[in-house]
Design a protein around this motif. Sequence first.
Motif, mmCIF file in Angstrom:
data_model
loop_
_atom_site.group_PDB
_atom_site.id
_atom_site.type_symbol
_atom_site.label_atom_id
_atom_site.label_comp_id
_atom_site.label_asym_id
_atom_site.label_seq_id
_atom_site.Cartn_x
_atom_site.Cartn_y
_atom_site.Cartn_z
ATOM 1 N N GLU A 70 18.448 21.358 -5.475
ATOM 2 C CA GLU A 70 18.502 20.356 -4.408
ATOM 3 C C GLU A 70 18.211 18.953 -4.908
ATOM 4 O O GLU A 70 18.871 17.990 -4.530
ATOM 5 C CB GLU A 70 17.504 20.740 -3.303
ATOM 6 C CG GLU A 70 17.356 19.712 -2.190
ATOM 7 C CD GLU A 70 18.593 19.576 -1.332
ATOM 8 O OE1 GLU A 70 18.772 18.499 -0.713
ATOM 9 O OE2 GLU A 70 19.382 20.536 -1.244
ATOM 10 N N VAL A 71 17.220 18.835 -5.780
ATOM 11 C CA VAL A 71 16.794 17.502 -6.238
ATOM 12 C C VAL A 71 17.576 17.049 -7.468
ATOM 13 O O VAL A 71 18.007 15.892 -7.541
ATOM 14 C CB VAL A 71 15.279 17.494 -6.548
ATOM 15 C CG1 VAL A 71 14.844 16.126 -7.090
ATOM 16 C CG2 VAL A 71 14.481 17.850 -5.291
ATOM 17 N N TYR A 72 17.786 17.959 -8.426
ATOM 18 C CA TYR A 72 18.334 17.559 -9.719
ATOM 19 C C TYR A 72 19.782 17.983 -9.949
ATOM 20 O O TYR A 72 20.375 17.598 -10.957
ATOM 21 C CB TYR A 72 17.446 18.108 -10.836
ATOM 22 C CG TYR A 72 16.027 17.591 -10.750
ATOM 23 C CD1 TYR A 72 15.742 16.265 -11.058
ATOM 24 C CD2 TYR A 72 14.978 18.413 -10.338
ATOM 25 C CE1 TYR A 72 14.444 15.776 -10.960
ATOM 26 C CE2 TYR A 72 13.685 17.925 -10.237
ATOM 27 C CZ TYR A 72 13.418 16.608 -10.543
ATOM 28 O OH TYR A 72 12.143 16.124 -10.443
ATOM 29 N N GLY A 73 20.339 18.785 -9.056
ATOM 30 C CA GLY A 73 21.725 19.193 -9.189
ATOM 31 C C GLY A 73 21.883 20.486 -9.969
ATOM 32 O O GLY A 73 20.985 20.940 -10.688
ATOM 33 N N TYR A 74 23.063 21.085 -9.824
ATOM 34 C CA TYR A 74 23.333 22.391 -10.421
ATOM 35 C C TYR A 74 23.254 22.371 -11.943
ATOM 36 O O TYR A 74 22.745 23.308 -12.559
ATOM 37 C CB TYR A 74 24.722 22.867 -9.982
ATOM 38 C CG TYR A 74 25.107 24.214 -10.544
ATOM 39 C CD1 TYR A 74 24.766 25.385 -9.882
ATOM 40 C CD2 TYR A 74 25.820 24.313 -11.745
ATOM 41 C CE1 TYR A 74 25.127 26.635 -10.394
ATOM 42 C CE2 TYR A 74 26.177 25.553 -12.264
ATOM 43 C CZ TYR A 74 25.831 26.704 -11.584
ATOM 44 O OH TYR A 74 26.177 27.929 -12.103
ATOM 45 N N ALA A 75 23.766 21.321 -12.577
ATOM 46 C CA ALA A 75 23.789 21.283 -14.042
ATOM 47 C C ALA A 75 22.382 21.345 -14.621
ATOM 48 O O ALA A 75 22.127 22.041 -15.606
ATOM 49 C CB ALA A 75 24.510 20.025 -14.529
ATOM 50 N N ASN A 76 21.435 20.632 -14.013
ATOM 51 C CA ASN A 76 20.060 20.669 -14.492
ATOM 52 C C ASN A 76 19.394 22.000 -14.152
ATOM 53 O O ASN A 76 18.596 22.520 -14.937
ATOM 54 C CB ASN A 76 19.271 19.507 -13.901
ATOM 55 C CG ASN A 76 19.609 18.188 -14.560
ATOM 56 O OD1 ASN A 76 19.557 18.052 -15.779
ATOM 57 N ND2 ASN A 76 19.976 17.191 -13.767
ATOM 58 N N ALA A 77 19.718 22.552 -12.971
ATOM 59 C CA ALA A 77 19.184 23.874 -12.630
ATOM 60 C C ALA A 77 19.696 24.923 -13.606
ATOM 61 O O ALA A 77 18.963 25.852 -13.978
ATOM 62 C CB ALA A 77 19.583 24.241 -11.197
#
Length: 240
Positions: A70-77
């Motif tokens: 939610e905060v950092y986006g899918y790529a960072n997740a």
Amino acid sequence: MSTNLAQLDGVAGARRHFRYFDYVMAAFVAILLLSNLIGASKLATLGGFTFGAGILFFPVSYVIGDVLTEVYGYANARRCVWMGFAAMLFMAFMSYVVVAMPPAEGWDGQAAYESVFGSTWRIVAASVIAFWAGEFVNSFVLAKMKIWTKGKALWSRTIGSTFFGQAVDSLIFYPIAFLGIWTTEQVLTVMVTNWLLKVLWEALLTPVTYAVVGWLKRREGVEVFDEGTDFSPFAKANSV
């Protein structure tokens, strides 16, 4: 969320340096390892319900996974999921080596040590595979729902993503780990019960998720929408 937040697409979100990302990732990996190491193989019964004891804390890793996407986006997740995957493999390898080492003469704790840390290959494989698949489903569903809801109704995507992510996790973990060891009825009962309890946990922790997400977004100053993101688990770390 605040309209003062700068909106980023998946490309910019994947390449941006965030102030608190490393701390959230560390919390994610720590809770993941501890919940799998301590509670995964114990059956508990409270109020007539039978469930795996790890359910008390493991869902917190899904909450943090929601926060990451939610905060950092899918790529960072995605980076965090792979980090957790590698950490779980190392934990399994270290446990195997340490348990297999011959105990010192006079040390009588080997049996107890093996009962705690000597997970079978089935539990290890089930944990690693279920985590990997479940977390990627969780992140994918949340990221897609964020676009569909235009960033509104956070509760719908945190609960919705957990509904699907934990379903995949449970469907993989319990049959691989315990089918043939527990009765089929036990496997099905614990699988379904744990799935429902994890979703319920997510719902109950919604106020906490809102607070953490809001706090992090205000301090990072951005709102990431995964438009144009490459959702393959195998995409490069800075890829979208």
